[in-house]
Design a protein around this motif. Structure first.
Motif, PDB file in Angstrom:
ATOM      1  N   ASN A 567       0.852  -1.185   0.000  1.00 27.33           N
ATOM      2  CA  ASN A 567       0.000   0.000   0.000  1.00 27.33           C
ATOM      3  C   ASN A 567       0.891   1.241   0.000  1.00 27.33           C
ATOM      4  N   LEU A 568       0.727   2.124  -0.989  1.00 20.59           N
ATOM      5  CA  LEU A 568       1.586   3.307  -1.084  1.00 20.59           C
ATOM      6  C   LEU A 568       1.419   4.247   0.102  1.00 20.59           C
ATOM      7  N   ALA A 569       0.241   4.233   0.706  1.00 21.19           N
ATOM      8  CA  ALA A 569      -0.012   5.152   1.822  1.00 21.19           C
ATOM      9  C   ALA A 569       0.708   4.720   3.095  1.00 21.19           C
ATOM     10  N   THR A 570       0.793   3.416   3.319  1.00 23.63           N
ATOM     11  CA  THR A 570       1.389   2.918   4.569  1.00 23.63           C
ATOM     12  C   THR A 570       2.745   2.272   4.355  1.00 23.63           C
ATOM     13  N   GLN A 571       3.053   1.968   3.070  1.00 21.26           N
ATOM     14  CA  GLN A 571       4.277   1.245   2.716  1.00 21.26           C
ATOM     15  C   GLN A 571       4.321  -0.138   3.367  1.00 21.26           C
ATOM     16  N   LYS A 572       3.150  -0.665   3.707  1.00 25.73           N
ATOM     17  CA  LYS A 572       3.064  -1.985   4.325  1.00 25.73           C
ATOM     18  C   LYS A 572       2.408  -2.969   3.371  1.00 25.73           C
ATOM     19  N   PRO A 573       2.828  -4.243   3.405  1.00 29.29           N
ATOM     20  CA  PRO A 573       2.218  -5.240   2.530  1.00 29.29           C
ATOM     21  C   PRO A 573       0.834  -5.668   3.016  1.00 29.29           C
ATOM     22  N   HIS A 579      -8.350 -14.658  10.514  1.00 20.53           N
ATOM     23  CA  HIS A 579      -9.663 -14.228  10.993  1.00 20.53           C
ATOM     24  C   HIS A 579     -10.652 -14.025   9.848  1.00 20.53           C
ATOM     25  N   GLY A 580     -10.126 -13.932   8.596  1.00 23.02           N
ATOM     26  CA  GLY A 580     -11.006 -13.790   7.437  1.00 23.02           C
ATOM     27  C   GLY A 580     -11.096 -12.385   6.892  1.00 23.02           C
ATOM     28  N   LEU A 581     -10.295 -11.460   7.430  1.00 25.87           N
ATOM     29  CA  LEU A 581     -10.269 -10.085   6.940  1.00 25.87           C
ATOM     30  C   LEU A 581      -8.941  -9.809   6.242  1.00 25.87           C
ATOM     31  N   LEU A 582      -8.924  -8.694   5.486  1.00 27.74           N
ATOM     32  CA  LEU A 582      -7.716  -8.249   4.804  1.00 27.74           C
ATOM     33  C   LEU A 582      -7.158  -7.055   5.558  1.00 27.74           C
ATOM     34  N   TYR A 583      -5.861  -7.101   5.878  1.00 21.83           N
ATOM     35  CA  TYR A 583      -5.250  -6.044   6.683  1.00 21.83           C
ATOM     36  C   TYR A 583      -3.870  -5.756   6.113  1.00 21.83           C
ATOM     37  N   ASP A 584      -3.012  -5.061   6.884  1.00 16.48           N
ATOM     38  CA  ASP A 584      -1.626  -4.910   6.476  1.00 16.48           C
ATOM     39  C   ASP A 584      -0.718  -5.425   7.585  1.00 16.48           C
ATOM     40  N   ARG A 655     -18.423  -5.056  -9.283  1.00 10.93           N
ATOM     41  CA  ARG A 655     -19.748  -5.126  -8.669  1.00 10.93           C
ATOM     42  C   ARG A 655     -20.291  -3.743  -8.350  1.00 10.93           C
ATOM     43  N   ASN A 656     -19.474  -2.900  -7.726  1.00  3.13           N
ATOM     44  CA  ASN A 656     -19.981  -1.576  -7.338  1.00  3.13           C
ATOM     45  C   ASN A 656     -19.152  -0.425  -7.901  1.00  3.13           C
ATOM     46  N   HIS A 657     -18.120  -0.752  -8.713  1.00  3.24           N
ATOM     47  CA  HIS A 657     -17.301   0.243  -9.382  1.00  3.24           C
ATOM     48  C   HIS A 657     -16.561   1.155  -8.411  1.00  3.24           C
ATOM     49  N   ARG A 658     -16.314   0.647  -7.207  1.00  2.00           N
ATOM     50  CA  ARG A 658     -15.484   1.364  -6.244  1.00  2.00           C
ATOM     51  C   ARG A 658     -14.203   0.558  -6.025  1.00  2.00           C
ATOM     52  N   TYR A 659     -13.288   1.139  -5.269  1.00  2.00           N
ATOM     53  CA  TYR A 659     -11.940   0.600  -5.208  1.00  2.00           C
ATOM     54  C   TYR A 659     -11.621   0.003  -3.843  1.00  2.00           C
ATOM     55  N   ILE A 660     -10.809  -1.019  -3.851  1.00  2.00           N
ATOM     56  CA  ILE A 660     -10.333  -1.598  -2.609  1.00  2.00           C
ATOM     57  C   ILE A 660      -9.255  -0.680  -2.034  1.00  2.00           C
ATOM     58  N   GLY A 661      -9.291  -0.479  -0.718  1.00  2.00           N
ATOM     59  CA  GLY A 661      -8.303   0.390  -0.087  1.00  2.00           C
ATOM     60  C   GLY A 661      -8.330   0.261   1.415  1.00  2.00           C
ATOM     61  N   LYS A 662      -7.336   0.896   2.038  1.00  2.00           N
ATOM     62  CA  LYS A 662      -7.227   0.878   3.500  1.00  2.00           C
ATOM     63  C   LYS A 662      -6.774   2.239   3.977  1.00  2.00           C
ATOM     64  N   SER A 663      -7.507   2.809   4.907  1.00  2.59           N
ATOM     65  CA  SER A 663      -7.135   4.107   5.444  1.00  2.59           C
ATOM     66  C   SER A 663      -5.769   4.026   6.110  1.00  2.59           C
ATOM     67  N   PRO A 664      -4.886   4.991   5.845  1.00  3.41           N
ATOM     68  CA  PRO A 664      -3.571   4.986   6.491  1.00  3.41           C
ATOM     69  C   PRO A 664      -3.607   5.483   7.930  1.00  3.41           C
ATOM     70  N   THR A 666      -6.825   5.264  10.265  1.00  2.47           N
ATOM     71  CA  THR A 666      -7.852   4.820  11.219  1.00  2.47           C
ATOM     72  C   THR A 666      -7.580   3.461  11.840  1.00  2.47           C
ATOM     73  N   GLY A 667      -6.746   2.649  11.189  1.00  4.13           N
ATOM     74  CA  GLY A 667      -6.510   1.301  11.689  1.00  4.13           C
ATOM     75  C   GLY A 667      -7.553   0.299  11.246  1.00  4.13           C
ATOM     76  N   SER A 668      -8.508   0.725  10.413  1.00  2.22           N
ATOM     77  CA  SER A 668      -9.550  -0.174   9.925  1.00  2.22           C
ATOM     78  C   SER A 668      -8.972  -1.163   8.912  1.00  2.22           C
ATOM     79  N   PRO A 669      -9.615  -2.326   8.745  1.00  2.00           N
ATOM     80  CA  PRO A 669      -9.167  -3.270   7.719  1.00  2.00           C
ATOM     81  C   PRO A 669      -9.521  -2.750   6.328  1.00  2.00           C
ATOM     82  N   TYR A 670      -9.113  -3.497   5.329  1.00  2.00           N
ATOM     83  CA  TYR A 670      -9.411  -3.121   3.942  1.00  2.00           C
ATOM     84  C   TYR A 670     -10.913  -3.133   3.701  1.00  2.00           C
TER      85      TYR A 670
END
Length: 691
Positions: A567-573, A579-584, A655-664, A666-670
């Motif tokens: 992720n370019l925002a966090t520089q983390k993979p 647990h079944g979620l996507l994180y960094d 499906r919804n024409h929006r993008y996958i992402g993760k806030s740099p 808030t600490g929320s998952p993808y």
């Protein structure tokens, strides 16, 4: 697996938006094309654009599919006004003036191209054949940045003005406006801008315009009457495709500047990479394709390249032409499916294979110059020629490149390119200067200077008024000159060679800018002048070549490869949690949960499978639009891969024409609810892949 047809790779020597797999990637051209206006006649599309002070002027491109274009015409070879300024005579110039914002139309069995020429008023060029010849009508009148509508009632309307939008009827013979008909149709104070494009669709009048105060936006106003009243909404804003605004050449307040003067008066400040400014898509026209789908062709201020054109799908919503796709209106994909031209014949469809609009390289063997070339102001035709397979420029008095007459130019091409030319110096005399330059504000060049019996190799940069000289010693009169540009990062440098094989850099890596003095981006320039104020000898040029290392994008999507996604925002993979979620995760994490396989689903679409066998999918709309992991391949989320070059990319859900992402922050998952990239690519939706 998406197969690239044989032969296509060979054609990708120059940037084309066509990816060869049924999709396109913006920009349509990776070089300057300002103020686009689009027209469809039958199965043919025509695009007209601003050419400012360069000639031939008023360029027209042709396409069968809105993606692949060819330069087929200019409306005139030279400005036919006698003023010295149009020809760079007697220290008079029209930099940043000349042709502005054309409108191309078809009516009464002929084509019309309207434009303003500064100081001369409204002009119109007409022809029954798009390739010309064109007839010039000097309509005069103070109408600029206009749109023209041929209405059903036989009236011809010109829509123009900034903020306060006016409508004026035009005479049918193109002899001028009918002045007494001018009325205000949208009063000042309605947040409407300029660069108008008027359409009548299903009995409703639609006016597309752009505003830049305080930020770039594209607006649509509509009314049941041409005279109003109009209601207005914003149909797109903040779509920069992840590109920040260009550095703008600045002249300090109170400092009088004249073209070609002391470059140290300039400033090229650092830009605010988080600001949209006018790097968002704005100003342009809309068109309906053969299948009934509507498209917008809008420009954006694109770094030191200047202004370039983008193609975006339109979704009609409550009677409004919203840019973008359902679920993410107002934004637009950088990569999307090409317009459907399946209804046209196979022979016609062959014109839709990936191709660039221009042949940029030139060996000067023909009797005429290639269409890509333009002169800086009107040339003196007695002082140049194509002779024995070379371009010959006879030197005329000028103290600096920006005042040199008969300078031959073409737009630079991004994202990176290398332009090389052979210069023959045998015919040069005392005081002559000739070479390869960047005709911009500020300008720069590398070339040969004749100083008495001395021959000097010189690099000049106007920004700092730096001159770097080195003796020119060669057994021949030939030297190779080169400009190496990285236009996505606004920098370039010059090189030279005596044998065409080993090149040496001369001068520094220079910052480049866009600017509102000549209203153009960087342009290659072949020039020759005499700085001692007299007509001198001549210089000859041969084998001008442009190489584009990044034009072939056929390998940019890592199909079938196992990659890590950073992720370019966090520089983390990215990591697939048990647990079944996507994180960094920490950059040192090399576990299988950080490895994803890119599986090709055709037409630029992919699914991602973690090395542990699970697939990415979206659990439902929810509040956060969680991205989850599943072992069921049938539930895998299908993404359209958005190529940002240099292994950077985005993933847009089909499906919804929006993008996958993760806030740099808030600490929320993808999640799957990002509208797009921000200008600095650090909002968490842009990634880099590594094997």
């Amino acid at each position: 697996m998406c197969m690239i047809p044989l032969g296509l790779k060979a054609q990708w020597k120059s940037w084309t938006a066509d990816n060869g797999n049924g999709t396109f990637t913006n920009p349509l051209f990776y070089d300057e094309f300002s103020d686009p206006d689009i027209l469809r006649v039958g199965d043919d599309y025509y695009l007209a654009g601003t050419t400012m002070h360069t000639v031939p002027g008023l360029v027209i491109l042709h396409s069968k599919d809105l993606v692949n274009w060819e330069n087929i015409s200019y409306c005139f070879d030279r400005f036919d006004f006698p003023d010295d300024a149009f020809s760079l005579k007697n220290h008079q110039e029209i930099y940043g003036q000349g042709v502005w914002a054309p409108a191309i139309r078809y009516a009464n069995g002929q084509f019309y191209v309207f434009t303003n020429i500064n100081g001369k008023g409204l002009q119109c060029y007409t022809s029954k054949d798009i390739r010309g010849p064109w007839k010039h009508h000097n309509m005069q009148g103070r109408i600029y940045d206009l749109s023209v509508l041929f209405d059903d009632n036989g009236k011809i309307y010109a829509i123009h003005g900034y903020g306060e939008v006016k409508c004026t009827e035009l005479k049918a013979d193109m002899s001028g406006p009918i002045e007494e008909t001018e009325r205000t149709i949208i009063p000042e104070g309605n947040a409407v801008g300029e660069g108008h494009h008027m359409y009548k669709i299903n009995g409703m009048y639609y006016l597309i315009s752009t505003d830049y105060k305080p930020n770039g936006r594209t607006l649509c106003s509509r009314s049941k009457s041409i005279w109003g009243p109009y209601e207005t909404i914003t149909i797109t804003a903040d779509e920069t495709f992840g590109y920040h605004a260009a550095s703008l050449t600045q002249v300090p307040e109170g400092v009088k500047y004249r073209i070609g003067e002391d470059g140290t008066k300039f400033g090229i400040p650092e830009v605010d990479k988080d600001a949209t400014a006018c790097s968002n898509i704005h100003q342009g026209g809309i068109v309906e394709d053969q299948s009934g789908q509507w498209w917008a062709l809008l420009m954006m201020d694109f770094h030191s390249i200047g202004r370039t054109v983008t193609l975006a799908p339109i979704t009609w919503k409550d009677g409004w032409p919203m840019l973008g796709l359902e679920g993410n209106l107002g934004r637009a994909p950088r990569t999307w499916i090409k317009p459907d031209v399946s209804s046209i014949s196979r022979l016609t469809r062959s014109a839709s294979i990936p191709r660039a609009p221009y042949e940029r390289s030139e060996n000067f063997d023909n009797k005429v110059l290639g269409r890509v070339w333009q002169w800086n102001h009107n040339p003196d035709d007695s002082k140049w020629s194509l002779k024995n397979g070379r371009l010959r420029l006879q030197t005329m008095p000028a103290e600096q490149l920006m005042w040199a007459r008969n300078t031959l130019t073409q737009r630079v091409i991004g994202p990176t390119s290398v332009a090389t030319v052979e210069l023959y110096t045998k015919g040069m005399k005392d005081g002559d200067v000739a070479g390869l330059g960047n005709i911009n504000v500020p300008c720069s060049w590398i070339g040969i200077v004749k100083e008495g019996k001395q021959t000097i190799l010189r690099c000049f940069e106007q920004t700092t008024n730096d001159t770097i000289d080195t003796p020119f010693t060669s057994l021949t009169s030939k030297i190779y000159l080169r400009m190496v540009g990285d236009y996505d990062h606004d920098r370039a440098h010059y090189e030279y060679s005596l044998d065409g094989k080993v090149f040496k850099q001369l001068g520094r890596e220079m910052p480049l800018s866009y600017q509102l003095i000549s209203f153009q981006g960087s342009r290659y320039a072949l020039f020759a002048f005499n700085y001692k104020g007299r007509n001198g000898g001549f210089a000859e040029f041969d084998n001008f070549t442009v190489e584009e290392p990044q034009a072939d994008r056929s390998g940019n999507i890592p199909y079938g490869k196992s990659i890590r996604i950073i992720n370019l925002a966090t520089q983390k993979p990215m990591v697939a949690l048990a647990h079944g979620l996507l994180y960094d995760t920490d950059s040192t994490d090399q576990s299988a949960h950080t490895r994803f396989k890119v599986i090709d689903k055709g037409q630029g679409k992919v699914i991602l499978q973690c090395a542990d066998g699970r697939y990415l999918f979206t659990a439902g709309y929810g509040i956060a639009g969680d991205v989850r992991l599943t072992s069921d391949a049938s539930k895998a989320e299908v993404f359209m891969w958005q190529d940002y070059l240099n292994r950077e990319f985005m993933l847009m859900s089909m499906r919804n024409h929006r993008y996958i992402g993760k806030s740099p922050t808030t600490g929320s998952p993808y999640s799957m609810d990002f509208p797009g990239a921000d200008p600095a690519r650090r909002n968490g939706a842009v990634f880099r892949w590594e094997e």
